[in-house]
Design a protein around this motif. Structure first.
Motif, PDB file in Angstrom:
ATOM      1  N   ASN A  28       0.621  -1.181  -0.315  1.00  0.00           N
ATOM      2  CA  ASN A  28       0.472   0.119   0.121  1.00  0.00           C
ATOM      3  C   ASN A  28       0.901   1.504  -0.007  1.00  0.00           C
ATOM      4  N   LEU A  29       0.737   2.144  -0.284  1.00  0.00           N
ATOM      5  CA  LEU A  29       0.796   3.627  -0.314  1.00  0.00           C
ATOM      6  C   LEU A  29       1.671   4.021   1.148  1.00  0.00           C
ATOM      7  N   ALA A  30       3.279   4.391   1.300  1.00  0.00           N
ATOM      8  CA  ALA A  30       3.205   4.327   2.588  1.00  0.00           C
ATOM      9  C   ALA A  30       3.713   6.530   2.792  1.00  0.00           C
ATOM     10  N   PRO A  31       3.495   6.964   3.188  1.00  0.00           N
ATOM     11  CA  PRO A  31       3.937   8.194   4.137  1.00  0.00           C
ATOM     12  C   PRO A  31       5.032   8.927   4.679  1.00  0.00           C
ATOM     13  N   GLU A 106      -7.577   7.487   3.329  1.00  0.00           N
ATOM     14  CA  GLU A 106      -6.768   6.965   4.478  1.00  0.00           C
ATOM     15  C   GLU A 106      -5.390   8.306   4.076  1.00  0.00           C
ATOM     16  N   ARG A 108      -3.000  11.560   3.772  1.00  0.00           N
ATOM     17  CA  ARG A 108      -2.622  12.629   4.412  1.00  0.00           C
ATOM     18  C   ARG A 108      -1.749  13.906   3.548  1.00  0.00           C
TER      19      ARG A 108
END
Lengths: 369, 403
Positions: A28-31, A106, A108
């Motif tokens: 999944n995407l990582a911030p 989800e 940010r």
């Protein structure tokens, strides 16, 4: 106050490339944009690295180039620097116009003044804008040239969309589009195309009115497919998905440069009619990729996108040769004549592996090299 | 007059289902109350609920009821430790050459700080080493659950979870190595305890690895659809917990090894990363209510000051190691301190391993239990709050994520 167009050397070239950051556990995407940019700032690299609207995106801005080979070298070098830092952080990078299964809610917002104001202004559209595009800048010697090129290149927007298309999956489903990313862009009120103005003076008059109404504060507020960029002295083509590799990104830029060279040289007559068919042609490219069909408003006929693209490649080849971009055209010709675009590659990986997480893992491995 | 046979006898017999349901109901209310404070994580509410209902205060959950509820707690621990193992990405250590050294340093410096404190307080060196070894491991359940509650993700969260997995392995290995020495001092022979340690260690590793092999073979059959993979994962966790208990091995180590193998050895990508989701939350509530019920008020008063000093020394050791090594590790000062703070909760999971000490050296066992339990009890209150604060301070969680 009128916008001042800062002229630049004609046909110079630059690329903005938005990349996704991924965690290597579930893909999944990582911030992690902040940390990656902090680490990468310690290394020498040309161009710039920037944050984007949400924290799982980073943007590569290349320096200005005159030819495709040097652009390709720089993109590969920057990719290598980013990939090394990403691996040290246990995250991954990937190309692709959308993340196949991330949930937009989800995300940010990256906390800069501009991004927070975009979020405030556009509400949920801001987080939905976690999509990844490539912008290509072509240098123009004069403001009027930029207006000409903006209109002239519009006929070829579907071609660029089809070559770059790499977003068949969005929010966990196959959209049946080759490029679903542009549907997200369409939601913004100032998306679309530049109005039919014939000179920089006319453009300035239009801009003044929009600014006077309080609709726009700067050129950045126009989310057009192609727009002049007065502070850089360029025309910015904004319709391409970020391809799955930096090589394809450089090929797209090389093609756009050769196309602009051909358009400036041939100076085909412009007609506002191109905008009558634009939305239809653009949809065809997004939905079907190379298999789409186009309405050519110059002779009122329907033509296959692949066929028209092959013809365009033939037209622009002499200019590509002069600019050193012939290998880029060869690669694009191979894609259109059988290899397929990135959307086809992604669908093939999904058919083979059965999970979107596996698809992301493979697209990341391909991008990072 | 006799009671008709179709009516239940009085008092009503204990029933595991009713107990599980009541645990959840009480826990969820406690969790909500904690969440409304906007400072405490829901976990603190679950633990406080267990503490109030347990033998320490109201005794509505008596020892027998706790033993019945243990099965739910064990399953949820299995899920958590497996999940933690999956976070220990060995590839990361290959690319970041300072990851393992900093992880070892935070464990060893905190060990030295805790052991030094206890020796300074006049405790025998071997006993001090044993107690400090307990302190090395961070509570995986607390950190993972706070991470879930905040939907935390980012460099601090990822690094914290990697260190939690590593310091749990170091903690278990340390205890298994020290146990024979403690027992030898009491019984004169180190051989039986040494053989037991070897059995525990090798057996747990082997069990985890074999469970992984079985899991991947079954995954070939069930394919990659989410539902069968979810059932496969939970089933394998439950089977491995049961097998570890039957074979008298370490549930913690076996499940950790299963998780590590599932993430690092699955070259053909047959296993998918199952999200346990809200259904697993049921088990986690039960786990923390049961954990709270094992606390006793006396643990907060007896030796509380040693417990507090122990906790402070532990944090100081972890923070010192990470701050000193922040430059080669390419982390910022804020990341170093927030990781150290997030690692605050002490794990009580390894306490089961020390059961032999209570048999052969009961006095030492009592001292160990008193001091370590005091530290653990204090950190059951402070630990989740510290982890929550650290992850929010690092900007990697959302305070309102689950509210």
């Amino acid at each position: 106050m009128p916008l001042h167009f800062k002229p630049s050397a004609a046909l110079t070239l630059g690329v903005e490339l938005e990349l996704m950051l991924l965690n290597t556990r579930d893909w999944n995407l990582a911030p992690d944009a902040d940390d990656l940019l902090r680490r990468a700032a310690q290394n020498e690299h040309r161009g710039e690295l920037k944050p984007e609207l949400t924290q799982s995106m980073v943007e590569i801005n290349t320096s200005v180039h005159t030819a495709y080979p040097a652009l390709l070298d720089e993109l590969r070098h920057t990719r290598d620097v980013l990939a090394r830092h990403a691996r040290q952080m246990n995250v991954a990078l990937a190309g692709g116009g959308t993340h196949p299964f991330q949930k937009w809610s989800e995300r940010r917002i990256y906390p800069t003044e501009r991004f927070l104001s975009v979020s405030e202004k556009y509400g949920f559209l801001a987080k939905q804008f976690t999509v990844f595009g490539q912008h290509i800048h072509i240098g123009c010697a004069s403001a009027d040239d930029a207006i000409y090129l903006t209109h002239a290149v519009t006929r070829y927007v579907p071609h660029l969309i089809a070559i770059a298309a790499s977003s068949p999956f969005y929010q966990g489903v196959d959209t049946m589009f080759d490029s679903s990313r542009l549907s997200v862009v369409n939601a913004f009120p100032l998306s679309g195309t530049m109005p039919w103005v014939q000179s920089w003076d006319e453009f300035n008059a239009y801009y003044d009115r929009m600014h006077g109404y309080g609709i726009v504060q700067s050129m950045k507020d126009f989310y057009w497919d192609v727009r002049p960029k007065p502070e850089y002295g360029t025309v910015e083509i904004r319709v391409c998905d970020t391809p799955l590799t930096v090589d394809r990104a450089a090929q797209l830029a090389g093609f756009a440069q050769a196309l602009a060279g051909w358009l400036f040289h041939e100076r085909p007559a412009l007609s506002a009619d191109v905008y009558l068919a634009h939305s239809y042609n653009r949809f065809q490219a997004c939905r079907h990729g190379f298999a789409g069909s186009l309405i050519d408003t110059t002779d009122s006929r329907s033509v296959g996108l692949a066929e028209d693209l092959q013809a365009t490649l033939r037209h622009v080849r002499p200019h590509a040769r002069a600019l050193g971009a012939e290998p880029a055209l060869d690669a694009i010709a191979a894609a259109v004549s059988g290899e397929g675009n990135d959307a086809a590659w992604l669908r093939a990986r999904f058919t083979q592996s059965g999970t979107l997480a596996d698809v992301v893992r493979q697209q990341s491995a391909w991008f990072m090299g | 007059m006799t009671t008709p046979e179709f009516l239940p006898s009085w008092p009503l017999p204990a029933n595991s289902f009713a107990l599980f349901g009541l645990l959840l109901l009480a826990g969820v209310v406690g969790g909500r109350v904690a969440a409304t404070t906007r400072i405490l994580p829901a976990i603190t509410g679950y633990i406080a609920t267990g503490f109030l209902l347990g033998p320490g205060v109201l005794n509505w959950l008596d020892e027998r009821a706790l033993a019945d509820a243990r099965i739910f707690a064990d399953v949820s621990l299995g899920i958590i430790v497996f999940e933690l193992g999956r976070r220990l990405d060995i590839e990361w250590a290959r690319h970041d050459r300072w990851l393992l050294p900093t992880g070892l340093a935070e464990s060893l410096v905190s060990f030295a700080a805790m052991a030094g404190l206890l020796i300074g307080l006049g405790i025998d060196a071997l006993e001090a080493a044993m107690m400090a070894t307990f302190g090395v491991a961070t509570a995986p359940a607390v950190v993972l659950l706070v991470t879930r509650e905040l939907r935390a993700d980012g460099p601090v969260t990822r690094r914290t979870l990697w260190y939690v997995a590593l310091n749990n392995i170091i903690g278990i290995l340390g205890l298994v190595v020290l146990l024979p020495f403690v027992e030898a001092r009491a019984t004169g022979t180190p051989w039986t305890p040494a053989a037991r340690s070897l059995w525990l260690l090798a057996g747990s590793f082997l069990l985890g690895y074999v469970a992984y092999l079985v899991m991947t073979q079954i995954a070939r059959v069930v394919g990659k659809a989410t539902a069968p993979q979810f059932i496969l994962t939970v089933s394998m966790i439950i089977v491995t917990v049961g097998a570890a208990q039957m074979l008298r091995l370490s549930v913690l180590l076996a499940l950790l090894v299963l998780g590590i193998c599932a993430h690092n050895l699955d070259r053909h990508h047959r296993l998918i990363d199952v999200r346990f989701g809200d259904a697993a939350e049921l088990f986690f509530v039960a786990l923390f209510v049961v954990t709270g019920a094992t606390l006793r008020p006396a643990q907060f008063t007896q030796l509380a000051w040693i417990g507090i000093a122990f906790v402070v020394a532990r944090f100081a050791g972890k923070a010192l190691a990470l701050i000193v090594l922040r430059r080669p590790a390419h982390i910022t000062g804020r990341q170093a301190t927030t990781v150290a703070l997030a690692l605050t909760p002490i794990s009580g999971l390894a306490i089961g391993l020390t059961q032999p000490i209570f048999d052969v050296a009961p006095e030492f066992g009592a001292r160990l239990a008193a001091i370590v339990a005091a530290g653990i009890a204090i950190l059951h209150v402070l630990g989740p709050v510290a982890t929550r604060f650290a992850l929010l301070r690092a900007g990697e969680g959302e305070a309102e994520a689950r509210n």
